[in-house]
Design a protein around this motif. Sequence first.
Motif, mmCIF file in Angstrom:
data_model
loop_
_atom_site.group_PDB
_atom_site.id
_atom_site.type_symbol
_atom_site.label_atom_id
_atom_site.label_comp_id
_atom_site.label_asym_id
_atom_site.label_seq_id
_atom_site.Cartn_x
_atom_site.Cartn_y
_atom_site.Cartn_z
ATOM 1 N N LYS A 247 -18.515 -21.384 -8.858
ATOM 2 C CA LYS A 247 -19.023 -21.556 -10.209
ATOM 3 C C LYS A 247 -19.275 -20.194 -10.834
ATOM 4 C CE LYS A 247 -21.280 -26.016 -9.281
ATOM 5 N NZ LYS A 247 -22.573 -26.763 -9.311
ATOM 6 N N ILE A 248 -18.783 -20.030 -12.058
ATOM 7 C CA ILE A 248 -19.033 -18.801 -12.808
ATOM 8 C C ILE A 248 -19.521 -19.188 -14.200
ATOM 9 C CG2 ILE A 248 -17.278 -17.510 -11.536
ATOM 10 C CD1 ILE A 248 -15.479 -17.750 -14.042
ATOM 11 N N GLN A 249 -20.029 -18.207 -14.905
ATOM 12 C CA GLN A 249 -20.472 -18.402 -16.295
ATOM 13 C C GLN A 249 -21.514 -19.513 -16.392
ATOM 14 O OE1 GLN A 249 -16.843 -19.099 -18.495
ATOM 15 N NE2 GLN A 249 -16.070 -17.019 -18.129
ATOM 16 N N VAL A 250 -22.457 -19.512 -15.473
ATOM 17 C CA VAL A 250 -23.521 -20.517 -15.478
ATOM 18 C C VAL A 250 -24.806 -19.886 -15.999
ATOM 19 C CG1 VAL A 250 -22.523 -21.865 -13.594
ATOM 20 C CG2 VAL A 250 -24.089 -20.001 -13.075
ATOM 21 N N GLY A 251 -25.708 -20.700 -16.465
ATOM 22 C CA GLY A 251 -26.982 -20.202 -16.977
ATOM 23 C C GLY A 251 -26.901 -19.875 -18.459
ATOM 24 N N CYS A 252 -28.011 -19.442 -18.995
ATOM 25 C CA CYS A 252 -28.111 -19.183 -20.432
ATOM 26 C C CYS A 252 -28.159 -17.691 -20.751
ATOM 27 C CB CYS A 252 -29.363 -19.878 -21.000
ATOM 28 S SG CYS A 252 -30.900 -19.386 -20.195
ATOM 29 N N ARG A 253 -27.897 -16.840 -19.772
ATOM 30 C CA ARG A 253 -27.956 -15.399 -20.008
ATOM 31 C C ARG A 253 -26.604 -14.802 -20.373
ATOM 32 N NH1 ARG A 253 -32.054 -12.951 -15.377
ATOM 33 N NH2 ARG A 253 -33.906 -14.171 -15.977
ATOM 34 N N GLY A 254 -25.637 -15.643 -20.551
ATOM 35 C CA GLY A 254 -24.327 -15.160 -20.965
ATOM 36 C C GLY A 254 -23.409 -14.853 -19.806
ATOM 37 N N HIS A 255 -22.190 -14.484 -20.147
ATOM 38 C CA HIS A 255 -21.177 -14.176 -19.142
ATOM 39 C C HIS A 255 -21.391 -12.771 -18.578
ATOM 40 C CE1 HIS A 255 -18.267 -17.137 -21.375
ATOM 41 N NE2 HIS A 255 -19.404 -17.687 -21.010
ATOM 42 N N SER A 256 -20.900 -12.581 -17.378
ATOM 43 C CA SER A 256 -20.865 -11.249 -16.774
ATOM 44 C C SER A 256 -19.416 -10.781 -16.781
ATOM 45 C CB SER A 256 -21.401 -11.283 -15.337
ATOM 46 O OG SER A 256 -21.067 -10.084 -14.660
ATOM 47 N N SER A 257 -19.136 -9.693 -17.467
ATOM 48 C CA SER A 257 -17.760 -9.198 -17.534
ATOM 49 C C SER A 257 -17.266 -8.742 -16.166
ATOM 50 C CB SER A 257 -17.656 -8.063 -18.554
ATOM 51 O OG SER A 257 -18.610 -7.059 -18.310
ATOM 52 N N VAL A 258 -18.181 -8.292 -15.314
ATOM 53 C CA VAL A 258 -17.787 -7.911 -13.958
ATOM 54 C C VAL A 258 -17.336 -9.139 -13.179
ATOM 55 C CG1 VAL A 258 -18.619 -7.034 -11.733
ATOM 56 C CG2 VAL A 258 -19.257 -5.865 -13.858
ATOM 57 N N GLU A 259 -18.119 -10.199 -13.250
ATOM 58 C CA GLU A 259 -17.780 -11.432 -12.552
ATOM 59 C C GLU A 259 -16.462 -12.012 -13.056
ATOM 60 O OE1 GLU A 259 -20.342 -15.296 -11.283
ATOM 61 O OE2 GLU A 259 -20.075 -15.041 -13.450
ATOM 62 N N ASP A 260 -16.255 -11.976 -14.359
ATOM 63 C CA ASP A 260 -15.020 -12.529 -14.934
ATOM 64 C C ASP A 260 -13.800 -11.706 -14.518
ATOM 65 O OD1 ASP A 260 -16.611 -14.401 -16.069
ATOM 66 O OD2 ASP A 260 -16.367 -13.722 -18.146
ATOM 67 N N ALA A 261 -13.932 -10.386 -14.500
ATOM 68 C CA ALA A 261 -12.815 -9.542 -14.086
ATOM 69 C C ALA A 261 -12.488 -9.763 -12.614
ATOM 70 C CB ALA A 261 -13.150 -8.070 -14.352
ATOM 71 N N GLN A 262 -13.521 -9.855 -11.783
ATOM 72 C CA GLN A 262 -13.301 -10.099 -10.355
ATOM 73 C C GLN A 262 -12.651 -11.457 -10.120
ATOM 74 O OE1 GLN A 262 -17.354 -9.579 -9.028
ATOM 75 N NE2 GLN A 262 -16.996 -7.469 -8.340
#
Length: 316
Positions: A247-262
Amino acid sequence: SPQGRSKKRSRKHQRFMKRRALLEQKGLLSPHGHLGGQTTESGLEGHTTLTKANGTTAPRCDKVPKPTRIASASLSPSASPDSIARHHSVLLSQGSSKRVRTSSLVLRPGKYVAIDCEMVGTGPQGRLSELARCSVVNYEGDVIYDKYIRPELPIVDYRTRWSGITKRHMKNAIPFAAAQAEILKILKDKIVVGHAIHNDFQALKYFHPKERTRDTSQSPVLKKRAGLPVKANVSLKNLAMHLLHKKIQVGCRGHSSVEDAQTAMELYRLVEVQWEKELAHSLPPRPPSPVTDPAADSSQYLDDQYWPTDLMTSSL
C-alpha cells in the motif's frame, strides 16, 4: 620461382609499411600499433592465449576455435538504450533469463533512475502547477536526490492533501532554476523511469528523449500482468497493490515522492526483461560497425581489399 615470390612478398610488405605510415600520419594509427581502440599485438595475443572467466589463461594451442557471438559481459556506461535493449534480446535468445534478470546491476549500475515530483498551485486560483519537491532514486531504489523547491511564482494552493507540501517546507527550499540544473544533470544520458512521467517533465520544464523514458502508466506489460485492460488509465497506487502487494499513498499527509519513485522503479524491475525484449524487437536492425565491433580484427584493414583505389595511389 622462390625469388619471384620473395619479390612479391617484399612489394606487399612495402605497401603494408607505407599504408601503416600513412595511418600514423593521419592519427588513425598510433606508433604502438593501435587502430580503432585495439592493437595488432593484442589481436595476435588473443590467438595465442585464451583467458578464462576467473582470470587464468589456458595453454597455447595451434587451433583456435571460432568465438561464439554473445553479448558482452560489460556494456559501456554510455551505452545507448537500443544497445541495452538488444543486449537483453540476445541474452533472452540464449535462454539465460537468470543472467538477464541480474544483468542490470552488472552492466549499468548508474544507467537507470526513477523520478517523481510533487507540485503546488500558483497563478490565478492556484491552477498552475509548479514544482515544489523532486525525488530521484537509482536502480536499487536508493535516494540520490530529494529536495524541496521554491516555485517561480507565489504559492496559492499547497495541495497538501496530495503533495504533502506545507509552508514550513519552503523555508529551506532552493530556487527552481538551481534545482532544475541539478536534476537535469542527473537525468542526462540516463533512462528515466516514472509514472505519468510527462507531468514530472512538464514541471521541470524539460523534455526527455522518448527512447530513454520508461513510463509505468503506459506499459502494456505491467497492465497485462495486473490483469487490467491495456488501454485503461491505471494509477501507481493500483499497480503497487496488484503487482507488489503493498500500500502506498495512504493517510492524509499527502504523497511521498521518494516512495512513488521507488515504487515506479520496483514495477519496472518486475517486468524489465520482457519490457526491454519488446523494445528490442521494435527497433530496426542495425549491422555492427566493423571499426567499433570488438570482434573485428583491426589488422585486416591494412589488406588491399579494404583500401580505396585513390587512397592506394596517393599513398604509393
